[in-house]
Design an enzyme around this catalytic site. Structure first.
Site, PDB file in Angstrom:
ATOM      1  N   GLY A 255       2.140   1.691  10.789  1.00 58.38           N
ATOM      2  CA  GLY A 255       3.169   3.578  10.703  1.00 58.38           C
ATOM      3  C   GLY A 255       3.858   3.236  11.835  1.00 58.38           C
ATOM      4  O   GLY A 255       4.265   4.411  11.669  1.00 58.38           O
TER       5      GLY A 255
ATOM      6  N   SER B 149       3.070  -2.167   9.924  1.00 62.40           N
ATOM      7  CA  SER B 149       4.512  -2.415  10.127  1.00 62.40           C
ATOM      8  C   SER B 149       4.759  -3.749   9.790  1.00 62.40           C
ATOM      9  O   SER B 149       6.306  -5.000  10.865  1.00 62.40           O
ATOM     10  CB  SER B 149       5.105  -2.613  11.859  1.00 62.40           C
TER      11      SER B 149
ATOM     12  N   GLY C   4       2.518  -1.383   4.671  1.00 63.40           N
ATOM     13  CA  GLY C   4       2.709  -0.226   3.303  1.00 63.40           C
ATOM     14  C   GLY C   4       4.005   0.802   3.704  1.00 63.40           C
ATOM     15  O   GLY C   4       4.872   0.751   3.011  1.00 63.40           O
ATOM     16  N   GLY C   5       4.454   1.085   4.323  1.00 59.60           N
ATOM     17  CA  GLY C   5       6.478   1.763   4.846  1.00 59.60           C
ATOM     18  C   GLY C   5       7.224   0.721   3.713  1.00 59.60           C
ATOM     19  O   GLY C   5       7.879   1.087   3.020  1.00 59.60           O
TER      20      GLY C   5
ATOM     21  N   HIS D 217      -9.778   0.850   4.556  1.00 60.35           N
ATOM     22  CA  HIS D 217      -8.429   1.421   4.868  1.00 60.35           C
ATOM     23  C   HIS D 217      -8.993   1.837   6.415  1.00 60.35           C
ATOM     24  O   HIS D 217      -9.389   3.128   6.545  1.00 60.35           O
ATOM     25  CB  HIS D 217      -7.633   1.834   4.608  1.00 60.35           C
TER      26      HIS D 217
ATOM     27  N   GLU E  30      -7.319   4.878   7.943  1.00 60.92           N
ATOM     28  CA  GLU E  30      -6.968   6.301   7.303  1.00 60.92           C
ATOM     29  C   GLU E  30      -7.503   6.854   6.846  1.00 60.92           C
ATOM     30  O   GLU E  30      -8.427   7.744   7.251  1.00 60.92           O
ATOM     31  CB  GLU E  30      -5.306   5.750   6.379  1.00 60.92           C
TER      32      GLU E  30
ATOM     33  N   ASN F  30       0.813  -1.353  -0.029  1.00 63.87           N
ATOM     34  CA  ASN F  30       0.290  -0.193  -0.158  1.00 63.87           C
ATOM     35  C   ASN F  30       0.827   1.344  -0.536  1.00 63.87           C
ATOM     36  O   ASN F  30       1.130   1.513   0.898  1.00 63.87           O
ATOM     37  CB  ASN F  30      -0.748   0.255   1.352  1.00 63.87           C
ATOM     38  N   TRP F  31       0.953   1.205  -1.053  1.00 64.43           N
ATOM     39  CA  TRP F  31       1.794   2.932  -1.408  1.00 64.43           C
ATOM     40  C   TRP F  31       1.354   4.067  -0.902  1.00 64.43           C
ATOM     41  O   TRP F  31       1.961   5.343  -0.465  1.00 64.43           O
ATOM     42  CB  TRP F  31       2.442   3.421  -2.869  1.00 64.43           C
ATOM     43  N   LYS F  32       0.378   4.353   0.001  1.00 58.19           N
ATOM     44  CA  LYS F  32      -0.699   5.623   0.375  1.00 58.19           C
ATOM     45  C   LYS F  32      -0.459   6.755  -0.546  1.00 58.19           C
ATOM     46  O   LYS F  32      -0.089   6.411  -1.717  1.00 58.19           O
ATOM     47  CB  LYS F  32      -0.223   5.891   1.383  1.00 58.19           C
TER      48      LYS F  32
HETATM   49  C1  PEP Z   1      -0.644  -0.142   5.561  1.00 57.56           C
HETATM   50  O1  PEP Z   1      -1.070   0.717   5.464  1.00 57.56           O
HETATM   51  O2  PEP Z   1      -1.894  -0.679   5.739  1.00 57.56           O
HETATM   52  C2  PEP Z   1       0.114  -0.859   6.974  1.00 57.56           C
HETATM   53  C3  PEP Z   1       0.062  -1.759   7.153  1.00 57.56           C
HETATM   54  O3  PEP Z   1       1.288   0.643   6.951  1.00 57.56           O
HETATM   55  P1  PEP Z   1       2.667   0.097   7.461  1.00 57.56           P
HETATM   56  O4  PEP Z   1       3.101  -1.401   6.517  1.00 57.56           O
HETATM   57  O5  PEP Z   1       3.639   0.903   7.442  1.00 57.56           O
HETATM   58  O6  PEP Z   1       2.647   0.174   9.174  1.00 57.56           O
END
Ligand code: PEP
Length: 251
Positions: A174, A214, A235-236, A96, A98, A10-12
């Site tokens: 995150g 994470s 994500g990250g 999601h 967010e 998930n590049w956001k």
């Molecule tokens: C996400 O955005 O779905 C996510 C799990 O982010 P991260 O891996 O950065 O915690």
């Protein structure tokens, strides 16, 4: 869609188109040790350029990060599932945390989005997960159950083949704090049992349930080795090509 190993990024709201092309090319070109469905959740602006530049094949599939719940209309700035389907984007991420938080998307709206996405012919990565206070109060399983009951469980058993569930505890997104493999397994097993009660054994066993929060190159293997964890929504770490490839090869 039966239960598969899935690594979804998930590049956001990150990367320019050029950066996104470089990242996707690195991921698409990498060796895989096993059969893993790789999905890149990219910004809307990147979909067409990526389709042109990378070999979108079973090796790398694209996902949109959101869609509207209507097919068309006076909704300035929105993208409809019909538009995504017309572009042959196979997946869309819905629910999601967010978007639940910053865009106030509640379970009823997410139910409408799910309906619209499936009607357009998209597959959905449906996110659920609890905040820290809910986890601390010990009501995380019932919270996630409520999210599923009020959104996802409007679908019939046949439609569930187009659904991937992503369990993402908000306190781990995150933050660098990951759910322990045991915490992830507990929730994934609970979700699978909810699926079994609602839809029966076949749907429960065939639905892929991803963990998100994470996930990194150095913890993916242990998380993915849990019996009910079928992969990750990342994500990250999905913005670092080498690390995401390491995650893809952690099954
Ligand atoms: C996400 O955005 O779905 C996510 C799990 O982010 P991260 O891996 O950065 O915690």
């Amino acid at each position: 869609m039966s239960r598969k190993n899935i690594a979804a990024g998930n590049w956001k709201m990150n990367t320019t188109i050029e950066e996104g092309i470089d990242l996707a090319q690195l991921i698409a070109g990498a060796e895989r040790s096993k059969e893993v469905i790789t999905i890149l959740g990219v910004p809307f602006t990147h979909i067409y350029p990526l389709q042109k530049k990378i070999k979108v094949s079973s090796k790398v599939l694209l996902a949109a990060q959101n869609c509207h719940h209507k097919t068309s209309g006076a909704y300035t700035g929105e993208i409809s599932p019909t538009m995504l389907a017309a572009m042959k984007v196979p997946y869309v991420i819905i629910g999601h945390s967010e978007r639940r938080e910053y865009n106030h998307e509640d379970n009823a709206l997410l139910a409408a989005k799910l309906r619209a996405a499936l009607d357009a012919g998209l597959k959905v990565i449906f996110c659920c997960g609890e905040a820290l206070d809910i986890r601390k109060a010990g009501s995380h399983v019932s919270h996630v159950k409520n999210q599923l009951v009020e959104s996802l469980f409007q679908l019939d058993a046949k439609e569930m083949k187009n659904i991937v569930i992503a369990y993402e505890p908000i306190w781990a997104i995150g933050t660098g704090e990951t759910a322990s493999p045991a915490q992830a397994q507990e929730m994934h097993a609970a979700i699978r049992s909810m699926l079994q009660i609602k839809y029966g054994k076949r749907v429960a066993e065939n639905t892929s349930i991803l963990y998100g929060g994470s996930v990194k190159g150095n913890n993916a293997k242990e998380l993915f080795s849990q019996p009910d964890v079928d992969g990750g929504l990342v994500g990250g770490a999905s913005l670092n090509g080498a690390e995401f490839v390491q995650i893809i090869n952690s099954f």
